[in-house]
Design a protein around this motif. Structure first.
Motif, PDB file in Angstrom:
ATOM      1  N   SER A 148      -2.636   5.649 -41.627  1.00 21.35           N
ATOM      2  CA  SER A 148      -2.884   4.429 -42.400  1.00 21.35           C
ATOM      3  C   SER A 148      -2.005   4.361 -43.639  1.00 21.35           C
ATOM      4  CB  SER A 148      -4.344   4.374 -42.838  1.00 21.35           C
ATOM      5  OG  SER A 148      -5.150   4.105 -41.735  1.00 21.35           O
ATOM      6  N   TRP A 149      -1.847   5.497 -44.313  1.00 14.39           N
ATOM      7  CA  TRP A 149      -1.022   5.515 -45.537  1.00 14.39           C
ATOM      8  C   TRP A 149       0.453   5.278 -45.229  1.00 14.39           C
ATOM      9  CZ3 TRP A 149      -2.003   6.411 -50.886  1.00 14.39           C
ATOM     10  CH2 TRP A 149      -3.357   6.389 -51.206  1.00 14.39           C
ATOM     11  N   CYS A 206     -13.438  10.399 -36.336  1.00 17.35           N
ATOM     12  CA  CYS A 206     -12.642   9.459 -37.151  1.00 17.35           C
ATOM     13  C   CYS A 206     -12.705   8.047 -36.571  1.00 17.35           C
ATOM     14  CB  CYS A 206     -11.189   9.919 -37.236  1.00 17.35           C
ATOM     15  SG  CYS A 206     -10.999  11.471 -38.129  1.00 17.35           S
ATOM     16  N   HIS A 222      -6.099   9.309 -41.653  1.00 17.39           N
ATOM     17  CA  HIS A 222      -5.728   8.563 -42.867  1.00 17.39           C
ATOM     18  C   HIS A 222      -4.227   8.608 -43.154  1.00 17.39           C
ATOM     19  CE1 HIS A 222      -9.853   7.866 -43.537  1.00 17.39           C
ATOM     20  NE2 HIS A 222     -10.140   8.799 -44.431  1.00 17.39           N
TER      21      HIS A 222
END
Ligand SMILES: *Cc1c(COP(=O)(O)O)cnc(C)c1O
Length: 377
Positions: free
Chosen positions: A97-98, A324, A94
């Motif tokens: 992605s951020w 993931c 994640h």
């Protein structure tokens, strides 16, 4: 049933806590100062003590490990594609992605379960800027080999060491490898501040950038020099961290004996694979105790063992199932194709993290192991 169920639930871990009196004594100066955050005294002391404990040249502490890792990626200005492991806690993927980065999933090594360095090269494209690897369960990555690939292609290396607090290779702290390393101080981690984390890095010139980024990019009363975030650890939690540091060695020793109990019980049992011994590791993190269950040899699947343990009130965890790369938000990526990740797919169907903390030494770890052994067909 040969064994009685446990009266109270046994979880995978139990946070260590200082006694309340010593914590409240330690908080007194914080109360008296009315200085609750923004790089206060406890924050500074905690940062220094972490630096010594981890044997690293530079540390910045944070309010949690995920914000720390997001900031690590920002501090190195990574973009485009970053090669990473699918076998980890969701936060690892994640954070890419951020940062508007495409995760490129790379398969893992069948023994250490960390990134398979021999597969990295074939995934590199002109868009690749870095490698984000995980010292999963505290087992060190192939740091030397990963650095060689990174140097050849001019890539940055970031390590997620959320499980590796205290791990040392040849007496060097694990935070000395790669460009930046993140440690988590979440309640489930060995050293914790309820929520918290830190970054360690070799390059001292990164310190000011990382510290601006974690404080809104504020340089002084009149200058804001970059788009920062709020990553600050407050004084109450920094003080808790200092108190937990004081009792850490005691817990590490207890966990070492629990680890010995499990090793003695499972050694030589067909169908059960224990944590690998990685040459050069001179200190362990004692974060998790994963076993791998081979259904054909053991006669039971990992999922069966997991659910039968539950009926005894033992809550082992299938960390890190699902991969993931199988999350709905990532599974459409070309690199997430299960056929590209055969080892990770296999490992994730076999792993089970057994309850692992100091208090289990008084007969509890033995009983958990005996229950598992009794299931073997
Ligand atoms: C715990 C953990 C994190 C997240 O850390 P937080 O401090 O909870 O934000 C990241 N990666 C891994 C592998 C973890 O286990």
């Amino acid at each position: 049933m040969k064994f009685s169920e446990f009266k109270d639930p046994i979880y995978v871990t139990k946070p260590i806590l200082p006694n309340l009196k010593s914590f409240s004594d330690a908080l007194r100066p914080v109360w008296e100062s009315h200085s609750l955050t923004n790089n206060g005294k406890s924050h500074q002391t905690f940062e220094r003590e972490i630096k010594d404990y981890l044997k690293v040249p530079n540390v910045s502490v944070f309010n949690n490990g995920t914000i720390a890792l997001i900031t690590a990626i920002q501090s190195l200005r990574l973009s485009g594609d970053v090669i990473t492991t699918p076998f980890t806690f969701p936060a690892t993927t994640h954070v890419l992605s951020w940062n508007n980065i495409n995760p490129i999933f790379c398969d893992i090594d069948p023994v250490t379960m960390t990134l398979d360095y021999s597969k990295i090269e074939s995934l590199i494209t002109p868009k690749t800027t870095g490698i984000l690897a995980v010292h999963v369960y505290g087992i060190p990555c192939y740091v030397k080999e990963i650095q060689e690939v990174a140097d050849t292609y001019g890539l940055r290396v970031v390590y997620d060491a959320a499980h590796a607090f205290g791990t040392e290779i040849d007496e060097q702290g694990i935070g000395n490898f790669g460009d930046v390393t993140m440690f988590s101080f979440h309640a489930t981690k060995l050293l914790h501040t309820a929520e918290g984390g830190c970054l360690t890095y070799k390059d001292a010139s990164l310190k000011s950038r990382v510290d601006y980024l974690k404080n809104f990019g504020i340089k002084n009363e009149e200058e804001v020099i970059m788009p920062g975030i709020n990553g600050k650890l407050n004084e109450i939690q920094a003080t808790l961290g200092l108190c937990v540091l004081d009792i850490l060695e005691e817990e590490r020793n207890l966990r070492a004996s629990v680890r010995d109990i499990y090793f003695d019980k499972f050694r030589g049992i067909e169908g059960v694979t224990l944590m690998p011994h990685v040459p050069g590791v001179t200190k362990h993190s004692y974060q998790y105790f994963p076993i791998r269950i081979d259904e054909t040899q053991f006669g039971r699947s990992r999922d069966e063992v997991h659910s039968i343990l539950k009926s005894y009130n033992v809550h082992a965890r299938k960390y890190f199932y699902p991969l993931c790369s199988d999350f709905p938000c990532y599974k459409q990526l070309a690199s997430a194709e299960p056929g590209n990740l055969p080892v990770a797919q296999q490992v994730v169907s076999e792993v089970l993290c057994l309850p692992f903390y100091g208090e289990l030494k008084d007969g509890i770890a033995e009983k958990i192991a005996d229950i598992i052994l009794s299931l073997r067909k």
